[in-house]
Motif scaffolding. Structure first.
Motif, PDB file in Angstrom:
ATOM      1  N   MET A  65      43.723  36.184  33.324  1.00  0.00           N
ATOM      2  CA  MET A  65      43.983  36.634  34.692  1.00  0.00           C
ATOM      3  C   MET A  65      44.953  37.808  34.725  1.00  0.00           C
ATOM      4  O   MET A  65      45.021  38.515  35.736  1.00  0.00           O
ATOM      5  CB  MET A  65      44.495  35.479  35.540  1.00  0.00           C
ATOM      6  N   THR A  66      45.681  38.052  33.646  1.00  0.00           N
ATOM      7  CA  THR A  66      46.465  39.282  33.580  1.00  0.00           C
ATOM      8  C   THR A  66      45.537  40.487  33.503  1.00  0.00           C
ATOM      9  O   THR A  66      45.794  41.530  34.129  1.00  0.00           O
ATOM     10  CB  THR A  66      47.431  39.246  32.390  1.00  0.00           C
ATOM     11  N   MET A  67      44.459  40.374  32.760  1.00  0.00           N
ATOM     12  CA  MET A  67      43.444  41.430  32.732  1.00  0.00           C
ATOM     13  C   MET A  67      42.895  41.664  34.141  1.00  0.00           C
ATOM     14  O   MET A  67      42.785  42.811  34.602  1.00  0.00           O
ATOM     15  CB  MET A  67      42.309  41.031  31.785  1.00  0.00           C
ATOM     16  N   ARG A  68      42.597  40.596  34.854  1.00  0.00           N
ATOM     17  CA  ARG A  68      42.088  40.717  36.223  1.00  0.00           C
ATOM     18  C   ARG A  68      43.165  41.263  37.165  1.00  0.00           C
ATOM     19  O   ARG A  68      42.866  42.008  38.095  1.00  0.00           O
ATOM     20  CB  ARG A  68      41.601  39.350  36.712  1.00  0.00           C
ATOM     21  N   ALA A  69      44.416  40.879  36.933  1.00  0.00           N
ATOM     22  CA  ALA A  69      45.510  41.385  37.773  1.00  0.00           C
ATOM     23  C   ALA A  69      45.655  42.895  37.620  1.00  0.00           C
ATOM     24  O   ALA A  69      45.872  43.621  38.604  1.00  0.00           O
ATOM     25  CB  ALA A  69      46.813  40.688  37.403  1.00  0.00           C
ATOM     26  N   LEU A  70      45.538  43.392  36.404  1.00  0.00           N
ATOM     27  CA  LEU A  70      45.621  44.835  36.174  1.00  0.00           C
ATOM     28  C   LEU A  70      44.455  45.562  36.827  1.00  0.00           C
ATOM     29  O   LEU A  70      44.620  46.651  37.406  1.00  0.00           O
ATOM     30  CB  LEU A  70      45.666  45.116  34.671  1.00  0.00           C
ATOM     31  N   GLU A  71      43.265  44.970  36.753  1.00  0.00           N
ATOM     32  CA  GLU A  71      42.104  45.559  37.420  1.00  0.00           C
ATOM     33  C   GLU A  71      42.299  45.563  38.937  1.00  0.00           C
ATOM     34  O   GLU A  71      41.950  46.537  39.624  1.00  0.00           O
ATOM     35  CB  GLU A  71      40.837  44.778  37.053  1.00  0.00           C
ATOM     36  N   THR A  72      42.859  44.485  39.457  1.00  0.00           N
ATOM     37  CA  THR A  72      43.125  44.378  40.897  1.00  0.00           C
ATOM     38  C   THR A  72      44.133  45.429  41.344  1.00  0.00           C
ATOM     39  O   THR A  72      43.978  46.052  42.401  1.00  0.00           O
ATOM     40  CB  THR A  72      43.632  42.968  41.232  1.00  0.00           C
ATOM     41  N   ALA A  73      45.164  45.615  40.532  1.00  0.00           N
ATOM     42  CA  ALA A  73      46.182  46.619  40.867  1.00  0.00           C
ATOM     43  C   ALA A  73      45.568  48.012  40.958  1.00  0.00           C
ATOM     44  O   ALA A  73      45.884  48.790  41.869  1.00  0.00           O
ATOM     45  CB  ALA A  73      47.290  46.593  39.821  1.00  0.00           C
TER      46      ALA A  73
END
Length: 334
Positions: A222-230
């Motif tokens: 979810m850190t990967m997804r958080a970076l994509e979201t940012a």
């Protein structure tokens, strides 16, 4: 680091039970855990590898090829796997025991609790398919594994984001004395953190990017997804910070409190785990005890048995895809 590849894959919406978590065209590294363990074992003769009939599916076969005399196949008997690992640790070895997360945390829980953790034995439990990383349904989806492991005294819990995190974490937990539960990313694992001058440190959270409007606190994939979201929200002029928390226990409460004290930011904990008993509750408890009260939200898996199906479809359905996260945060900021 092992060879890096990029490949385009169709976005499946109906089937495909175990699929890559890599996005289309994303750089990946093959079997980072297996290669990292081989590297660690080259200078640590105490390291041995054990599995319960899942060497190929936990990437332990890489270690078995390099060190066949230090590889032990225990068969489909997870309790035996944990018991044997505990016995080897008593004899001075450093066992890395691999299986699927559901089998480690549910089927062999008592053996981890009594044989390994109570005696603080130096066993590293590396468990594949954590959270919603398989579409096989509740029998294989370890959506509550962190909650179970958090309840064991003295158990260190690690949830790596990508191939780089996994490789560095293997060396770190090999050096650490005591039991460790690490969520294992296997196969072709995304490579993300190399762009952020990242270095894994056991027990430390890392601020990957800063931002004034939203703070995403995340672990694992979810850190990967958080970076994509940012990056996606930047198009809306929303400035998003991402705090990666690869060690769930012991939690880096100091960094979390410091980041959450900053006024005016929406704080969202993002996890590939049930909203019950995971990182979100750990962060919420930390903030409550420190009397730090930001606007707080959670993105995680619901407290229910999840459906079977294709991962992209399931991630959309249960709110942990990048698109679902972006939508939720837009609503909360409106």
């Amino acid at each position: 680091m092992s060879s890096i590849t990029t490949e385009k894959k169709p976005r499946l919406t109906t089937s495909a039970m175990i699929a890559s978590i890599a996005a289309e065209g994303q750089a990946t590294v093959a079997a980072p855990f297996g290669h990292a363990l081989v590297k660690a074992a080259a200078t640590r003769p105490s390291i041995v590898g054990l599995t319960a009939d899942l060497s190929k599916y936990t990437d332990l076969h890489i270690f078995a090829q390099a060190h066949p005399e230090r590889h032990f196949q225990m068969g489909m008997a997870e309790q035996l796997l944990m018991g044997a690992a505990g016995g080897m640790a008593k004899e001075g070895m450093t066992p890395f025991a691999t299986t699927y997360a559901v089998f480690a945390t549910r089927r062999a829980y008592d053996f981890m609790h009594q044989v390994i953790a109570e005696e603080q034995l130096n066993v590293k439990i590396c468990a594949a398919l954590p959270g919603l990383t398989t579409g096989y349904g509740p029998s294989h989806q370890a959506t509550e594994d962190i909650a179970l492991m958090r309840g064991i005294p003295g158990m260190t819990i690690v949830d790596p984001c990508d191939a780089l995190d996994t490789e560095q974490a293997v060396a770190a937990i090999a050096d650490h004395q005591g039991p460790v539960y690490m969520r294992l990313l296997r196969g072709k694992v995304p490579l993300v953190l190399n762009e952020y001058d990242y270095q894994f440190e056991l027990g430390k959270a890392k601020l990957l990017r800063d931002g004034r409007d939203v703070l995403l606190i995340s672990s694992g994939i979810m850190t990967m997804r958080a970076l994509e979201t940012a990056k996606a929200l930047a198009a809306d002029n929303v400035d998003v910070a991402v705090l990666h928390v690869p060690t769930i226990k012991p939690l880096d409460t100091e960094t979390i409190i410091t980041q959450c004290r900053r006024a005016g930011r929406l704080v969202v904990v993002v996890e590939n785990h049930s909203v019950v008993g995971g990182l979100g509750e750990a962060v919420a408890t930390t903030l409550m005890h420190a009397q730090v009260m930001p606007v707080f939200r959670q993105i995680g898996l619901p407290d229910q048995f999840l459906a079977a199906g294709a991962l992209p479809t399931l991630h959309d359905r249960y709110g942990i895809s990048t698109e679902a996260m972006v939508s939720a945060i837009r609503v909360w900021l409106a």
